[in-house]
Design a protein around this motif. Structure first.
Motif, PDB file in Angstrom:
ATOM      1  N   VAL A  48     120.979  74.863 101.144  1.00  0.00           N
ATOM      2  CA  VAL A  48     120.610  75.778 102.232  1.00  0.00           C
ATOM      3  C   VAL A  48     120.830  75.096 103.580  1.00  0.00           C
ATOM      4  CG1 VAL A  48     118.663  76.981 103.312  1.00  0.00           C
ATOM      5  CG2 VAL A  48     119.038  77.176 100.850  1.00  0.00           C
ATOM      6  N   ALA A  49     120.442  73.816 103.692  1.00  0.00           N
ATOM      7  CA  ALA A  49     120.642  73.076 104.948  1.00  0.00           C
ATOM      8  C   ALA A  49     122.122  72.926 105.261  1.00  0.00           C
ATOM      9  CB  ALA A  49     119.978  71.710 104.855  1.00  0.00           C
ATOM     10  N   GLY A  50     122.928  72.712 104.257  1.00  0.00           N
ATOM     11  CA  GLY A  50     124.377  72.574 104.458  1.00  0.00           C
ATOM     12  C   GLY A  50     125.055  73.885 104.814  1.00  0.00           C
ATOM     13  N   LEU A  51     124.401  74.993 104.519  1.00  0.00           N
ATOM     14  CA  LEU A  51     124.984  76.309 104.798  1.00  0.00           C
ATOM     15  C   LEU A  51     124.273  77.013 105.960  1.00  0.00           C
ATOM     16  CD1 LEU A  51     125.383  77.495 101.111  1.00  0.00           C
ATOM     17  CD2 LEU A  51     127.238  76.838 102.659  1.00  0.00           C
ATOM     18  N   ALA A  52     123.627  76.220 106.810  1.00  0.00           N
ATOM     19  CA  ALA A  52     122.905  76.800 107.947  1.00  0.00           C
ATOM     20  C   ALA A  52     123.843  77.690 108.761  1.00  0.00           C
ATOM     21  CB  ALA A  52     122.328  75.695 108.823  1.00  0.00           C
ATOM     22  N   GLY A  53     123.357  78.866 109.086  1.00  0.00           N
ATOM     23  CA  GLY A  53     124.153  79.814 109.851  1.00  0.00           C
ATOM     24  C   GLY A  53     124.943  80.783 108.980  1.00  0.00           C
ATOM     25  N   GLU A  55     125.227  83.540 105.778  1.00  0.00           N
ATOM     26  CA  GLU A  55     124.343  84.485 105.098  1.00  0.00           C
ATOM     27  C   GLU A  55     123.993  84.037 103.685  1.00  0.00           C
ATOM     28  OE1 GLU A  55     125.667  88.529 105.279  1.00  0.00           O
ATOM     29  OE2 GLU A  55     126.079  88.392 107.425  1.00  0.00           O
ATOM     30  N   SER A  56     124.773  83.119 103.143  1.00  0.00           N
ATOM     31  CA  SER A  56     124.491  82.647 101.784  1.00  0.00           C
ATOM     32  C   SER A  56     123.258  81.745 101.735  1.00  0.00           C
ATOM     33  CB  SER A  56     125.704  81.919 101.206  1.00  0.00           C
ATOM     34  OG  SER A  56     126.096  80.869 102.053  1.00  0.00           O
ATOM     35  N   ALA A  57     122.876  81.133 102.856  1.00  0.00           N
ATOM     36  CA  ALA A  57     121.703  80.245 102.867  1.00  0.00           C
ATOM     37  C   ALA A  57     120.422  80.999 102.491  1.00  0.00           C
ATOM     38  CB  ALA A  57     121.568  79.556 104.218  1.00  0.00           C
ATOM     39  N   PRO A  58     120.089  82.132 103.144  1.00  0.00           N
ATOM     40  CA  PRO A  58     118.883  82.852 102.718  1.00  0.00           C
ATOM     41  C   PRO A  58     119.017  83.442 101.310  1.00  0.00           C
ATOM     42  CG  PRO A  58     119.854  83.902 104.681  1.00  0.00           C
ATOM     43  CD  PRO A  58     120.658  82.698 104.353  1.00  0.00           C
ATOM     44  N   ALA A  59     120.242  83.775 100.916  1.00  0.00           N
ATOM     45  CA  ALA A  59     120.444  84.306  99.560  1.00  0.00           C
ATOM     46  C   ALA A  59     120.109  83.240  98.522  1.00  0.00           C
ATOM     47  CB  ALA A  59     121.882  84.791  99.393  1.00  0.00           C
ATOM     48  N   LEU A  60     120.462  81.991  98.805  1.00  0.00           N
ATOM     49  CA  LEU A  60     120.102  80.908  97.888  1.00  0.00           C
ATOM     50  C   LEU A  60     118.591  80.745  97.794  1.00  0.00           C
ATOM     51  CD1 LEU A  60     122.765  78.146  98.659  1.00  0.00           C
ATOM     52  CD2 LEU A  60     122.425  79.349  96.501  1.00  0.00           C
ATOM     53  N   ASP A  61     117.919  80.862  98.931  1.00  0.00           N
ATOM     54  CA  ASP A  61     116.455  80.775  98.918  1.00  0.00           C
ATOM     55  C   ASP A  61     115.841  81.901  98.078  1.00  0.00           C
ATOM     56  OD1 ASP A  61     115.545  78.498 100.179  1.00  0.00           O
ATOM     57  OD2 ASP A  61     115.567  79.388 102.184  1.00  0.00           O
ATOM     58  N   GLU A  62     116.367  83.108  98.224  1.00  0.00           N
ATOM     59  CA  GLU A  62     115.869  84.240  97.448  1.00  0.00           C
ATOM     60  C   GLU A  62     116.129  84.047  95.957  1.00  0.00           C
ATOM     61  OE1 GLU A  62     117.386  87.935  98.973  1.00  0.00           O
ATOM     62  OE2 GLU A  62     116.822  87.401 101.038  1.00  0.00           O
ATOM     63  N   CYS A  63     117.302  83.505  95.663  1.00  0.00           N
ATOM     64  CA  CYS A  63     117.651  83.240  94.264  1.00  0.00           C
ATOM     65  C   CYS A  63     116.704  82.204  93.661  1.00  0.00           C
ATOM     66  CB  CYS A  63     119.095  82.756  94.175  1.00  0.00           C
ATOM     67  SG  CYS A  63     119.666  82.484  92.495  1.00  0.00           S
ATOM     68  N   LEU A  64     116.419  81.143  94.429  1.00  0.00           N
ATOM     69  CA  LEU A  64     115.488  80.125  93.958  1.00  0.00           C
ATOM     70  C   LEU A  64     114.105  80.719  93.713  1.00  0.00           C
ATOM     71  CD1 LEU A  64     114.703  77.215  93.301  1.00  0.00           C
ATOM     72  CD2 LEU A  64     114.261  76.888  95.745  1.00  0.00           C
ATOM     73  N   GLU A  65     113.673  81.580  94.617  1.00  0.00           N
ATOM     74  CA  GLU A  65     112.360  82.216  94.460  1.00  0.00           C
ATOM     75  C   GLU A  65     112.322  83.072  93.195  1.00  0.00           C
ATOM     76  OE1 GLU A  65     109.568  85.414  96.823  1.00  0.00           O
ATOM     77  OE2 GLU A  65     110.860  84.106  98.014  1.00  0.00           O
ATOM     78  N   ALA A  66     113.397  83.824  92.947  1.00  0.00           N
ATOM     79  CA  ALA A  66     113.445  84.669  91.749  1.00  0.00           C
ATOM     80  C   ALA A  66     113.442  83.813  90.481  1.00  0.00           C
ATOM     81  CB  ALA A  66     114.684  85.557  91.792  1.00  0.00           C
ATOM     82  N   TRP A  67     114.219  82.732  90.481  1.00  0.00           N
ATOM     83  CA  TRP A  67     114.251  81.849  89.322  1.00  0.00           C
ATOM     84  C   TRP A  67     112.892  81.194  89.097  1.00  0.00           C
ATOM     85  CZ3 TRP A  67     116.968  81.270  85.152  1.00  0.00           C
ATOM     86  CH2 TRP A  67     118.285  81.717  85.124  1.00  0.00           C
TER      87      TRP A  67
END
Length: 135
Positions: A48-53, A55-67
């Motif tokens: 997420v830090a490497g993809l700052a800015g 749209e995939s960064a928040p998607a990764l966070d959401e995916c982690l939350e779902a998992w």
């Protein structure tokens, strides 16, 4: 966990020690899942830090939350299954104990059967067909 009975008797024998091991293994899996979930955070946070800015960064966070939610639910299911297996094993052992005690009685007033686990299964013993009606 279940072994065919040799000799003239038909059916399966449930080995309480093996069933207990299965319940303990399921407990271990349920206990290990939360630690495994923690391992996901470090790598996901780095991505997420490497993809700052992006749209995939928040998607990764959401995916982690779902998992995380799914894995926690799985840990609960596996833990519940371990409890159910353990409870079933205890029920089988109690039933065996009660049946054994029924064959041992009656006892003198004030005396009772010994409170110990009794296992009638002996793998080296073959029951002759005449012992159970020729079956």
């Amino acid at each position: 966990m279940a072994t065919p009975i040799n000799g003239g008797t038909q059916g399966l024998w449930i080995d309480p020690h093996q069933v207990g091991k299965a319940a303990a293994a399921a407990d271990k899996v349920a206990e290990d899942i939360p630690g495994d979930i923690k391992g996901l955070f470090k790598t996901t946070d780095a991505a997420v830090a490497g993809l700052a800015g992006f749209e995939s960064a928040p998607a990764l966070d959401e995916c982690l939350e779902a998992w995380t939610k799914a894995l926690r639910a799985l840990a609960g299911l596996v833990g519940g299954a371990a409890d159910a297996v353990r409870d079933s094993n205890n029920s089988f052992a109690d039933e065996d104990r009660q049946r054994r005690n029924a064959f041992l009685g009656p006892y003198a007033p004030g005396a009772g059967p010994p409170d110990m686990y009794y296992t009638p299964y002996t793998p080296d013993l073959t029951t002759p067909p005449s012992a159970n009606g020729g079956r």
